[in-house]
Write an enzyme that holds these catalytic residues in place. Structure first.
Site, PDB file in Angstrom:
ATOM      1  N   LEU A 296      38.861  17.691  47.866  1.00  0.00           N
ATOM      2  CA  LEU A 296      38.834  16.683  46.757  1.00  0.00           C
ATOM      3  C   LEU A 296      39.750  17.057  45.444  1.00  0.00           C
ATOM      4  O   LEU A 296      39.638  18.085  45.247  1.00  0.00           O
ATOM      5  CB  LEU A 296      37.354  16.646  46.540  1.00  0.00           C
ATOM      6  CG  LEU A 296      36.353  16.050  47.485  1.00  0.00           C
ATOM      7  CD1 LEU A 296      35.003  16.028  46.983  1.00  0.00           C
ATOM      8  CD2 LEU A 296      36.648  14.702  48.346  1.00  0.00           C
ATOM      9  N   ASP A 297      40.108  15.946  45.031  1.00  0.00           N
ATOM     10  CA  ASP A 297      40.782  15.933  43.624  1.00  0.00           C
ATOM     11  C   ASP A 297      39.835  16.590  42.677  1.00  0.00           C
ATOM     12  O   ASP A 297      38.517  16.419  42.625  1.00  0.00           O
ATOM     13  CB  ASP A 297      41.237  14.926  43.147  1.00  0.00           C
ATOM     14  CG  ASP A 297      42.466  14.100  44.154  1.00  0.00           C
ATOM     15  OD1 ASP A 297      43.041  14.823  44.693  1.00  0.00           O
ATOM     16  OD2 ASP A 297      42.709  12.951  43.942  1.00  0.00           O
ATOM     17  N   ARG A 298      40.573  17.531  41.545  1.00  0.00           N
ATOM     18  CA  ARG A 298      39.603  18.135  40.496  1.00  0.00           C
ATOM     19  C   ARG A 298      38.547  17.181  40.120  1.00  0.00           C
ATOM     20  O   ARG A 298      37.374  17.551  39.818  1.00  0.00           O
ATOM     21  CB  ARG A 298      40.580  18.581  39.614  1.00  0.00           C
ATOM     22  CG  ARG A 298      39.757  19.469  38.662  1.00  0.00           C
ATOM     23  CD  ARG A 298      40.648  19.897  37.558  1.00  0.00           C
ATOM     24  NE  ARG A 298      40.063  21.098  36.604  1.00  0.00           N
ATOM     25  CZ  ARG A 298      40.615  21.988  36.406  1.00  0.00           C
ATOM     26  NH1 ARG A 298      42.047  22.051  36.490  1.00  0.00           N
ATOM     27  NH2 ARG A 298      40.308  23.020  35.688  1.00  0.00           N
TER      28      ARG A 298
ATOM     29  N   THR B 261      37.411  14.163  41.003  1.00  0.00           N
ATOM     30  CA  THR B 261      36.598  13.585  42.306  1.00  0.00           C
ATOM     31  C   THR B 261      35.259  14.219  42.463  1.00  0.00           C
ATOM     32  O   THR B 261      35.449  15.719  42.805  1.00  0.00           O
ATOM     33  CB  THR B 261      37.350  13.243  43.508  1.00  0.00           C
ATOM     34  OG1 THR B 261      38.533  12.542  43.372  1.00  0.00           O
ATOM     35  CG2 THR B 261      36.481  12.512  44.394  1.00  0.00           C
TER      36      THR B 261
ATOM     37  N   ARG C 286      43.376   6.686  45.702  1.00  0.00           N
ATOM     38  CA  ARG C 286      43.895   6.104  44.348  1.00  0.00           C
ATOM     39  C   ARG C 286      45.271   5.365  44.462  1.00  0.00           C
ATOM     40  O   ARG C 286      45.406   4.582  43.775  1.00  0.00           O
ATOM     41  CB  ARG C 286      44.328   7.474  43.611  1.00  0.00           C
ATOM     42  CG  ARG C 286      42.656   8.353  43.532  1.00  0.00           C
ATOM     43  CD  ARG C 286      43.164   9.934  43.035  1.00  0.00           C
ATOM     44  NE  ARG C 286      43.778   9.873  41.715  1.00  0.00           N
ATOM     45  CZ  ARG C 286      44.154  10.844  41.097  1.00  0.00           C
ATOM     46  NH1 ARG C 286      44.048  11.961  41.759  1.00  0.00           N
ATOM     47  NH2 ARG C 286      44.659  10.907  39.972  1.00  0.00           N
TER      48      ARG C 286
END
Length: 309
Positions: A145-147, A149, A246
């Protein structure tokens, strides 16, 4: 009076307390069913099992005592309270067994180390955690997961489990649902976005309709609620490409709030408005269907309730 099912409990590893499995034969509330099946336990004992998330109905943990059961359903009592849930400063372990760990990650925490930060990340913290049980234990990342998120992530405890999970990550057996807080109101209440994603030299992902230019990405969305300025979407990934949600939401003109990298002009909640809310997959060892669901961050709902002039 309900009879105990003859269905055998699952096998357990040495030192592990056994799970107990019962089959439902008639429509009944969960509390009434558990009282009948567990005559040696008091009502308070049973409430404790529910509170500690040790009661499963099918593939879901159920903690409501008045949950209505239907004939044919299976109810499992987990023998281990300690593995039901553990809270850390920036994530919560919502499930753990000998093969894998599922966590609910906070926004702002890296999934795994980067070149500039190799200590403050979920991977490192979980690695330290499993080594407290046995110094030889290891952890393996299955997906990221993105930082910024938040939400559900899976880590494997051995390479074979990692491989099996990754092989099925983009199949129909694995379902990944997010909630996304986006800018503006959508004309269509639901839809599907299909394109081909590719990454440039500065690690920014782009969308194209040219199948020769990238990897196919499919995103389904549905509007849950909205006000004049923002909308809350349920987003289901059919593929798992980097920054897919995104990029796709930017493509339809409704960037995720706080996502300046992909077109957002506002940051009203001071974080990225993306949360991995639901995850379903088949356990690679037991074959059991697992389903996890977390609450939508309260700040998402708060923004939608604000009044604007």
């Amino acid at each position: 009076m309900h009879k105990k099912s003859a269905h055998p409990a699952r096998k357990s590893s040495p030192g592990e307390r056994k799970d107990v499995l019962f089959r439902v034969t008639e429509e009944v509330s969960l509390m009434e069913f558990l009282i009948a099946q567990l005559p040696s336990k008091s009502r308070d004992n049973i409430k404790s099992l529910l509170r500690n998330k040790q009661v499963w109905v099918g593939d879901q943990i159920v903690s409501q005592f008045n949950h209505q059961l239907l004939p044919g359903q299976m109810v499992r009592i987990s023998g281990s309270r300690s593995r039901a849930e553990k809270k850390f400063a920036e994530f919560t372990i919502v499930f753990e067994d000998d093969s894998l760990i599922v966590i609910d990650k906070s926004a702002g925490l890296l999934s795994i180390a980067t070149g500039s930060d190799n200590t403050h990340n979920a991977f490192r913290m979980l690695s330290d955690y499993v080594k407290t049980q046995d110094p030889k234990n290891k952890i393996f990342i299955v997906h990221r997961l993105d930082r910024e998120t938040s939400g559900l992530m899976v880590y494997a405890k051995n390479e074979e489990v990692k491989k099996l999970l990754q092989e099925n990550w983009n199949t129909e057996e694995t379902q990944k649902c997010y909630v996304a807080l986006v800018e503006g109101q959508l004309e269509k209440q639901e839809g599907t976005i299909v394109s081909y994603l590719f990454e440039d030299k500065v690690f920014r992902v782009h969308s194209s309709q040219n199948p020769n230019k990238g990897l196919k990405a499919i995103t389904n969305y549905r509007v849950l609620e909205s006000n004049a300025n923002f909308s809350l979407l349920q987003v289901e990934l059919k593929t798992g490409r980097k920054n897919q949600i995104r990029v796709h939401l930017q493509e339809i003109g409704h960037s995720i709030v706080g996502d300046k990298k992909y077109g957002a002009v506002s940051s009203p909640i001071r974080r990225l408005g993306l949360h991995a809310q639901q995850l379903r997959f088949v356990h690679p060892v037991s074959g059991e269907k697992l389903h996890f669901e977390t609450k939508v961050p309260s700040v998402f709902h708060s923004l939608l309730k604000r009044k604007y002039k």
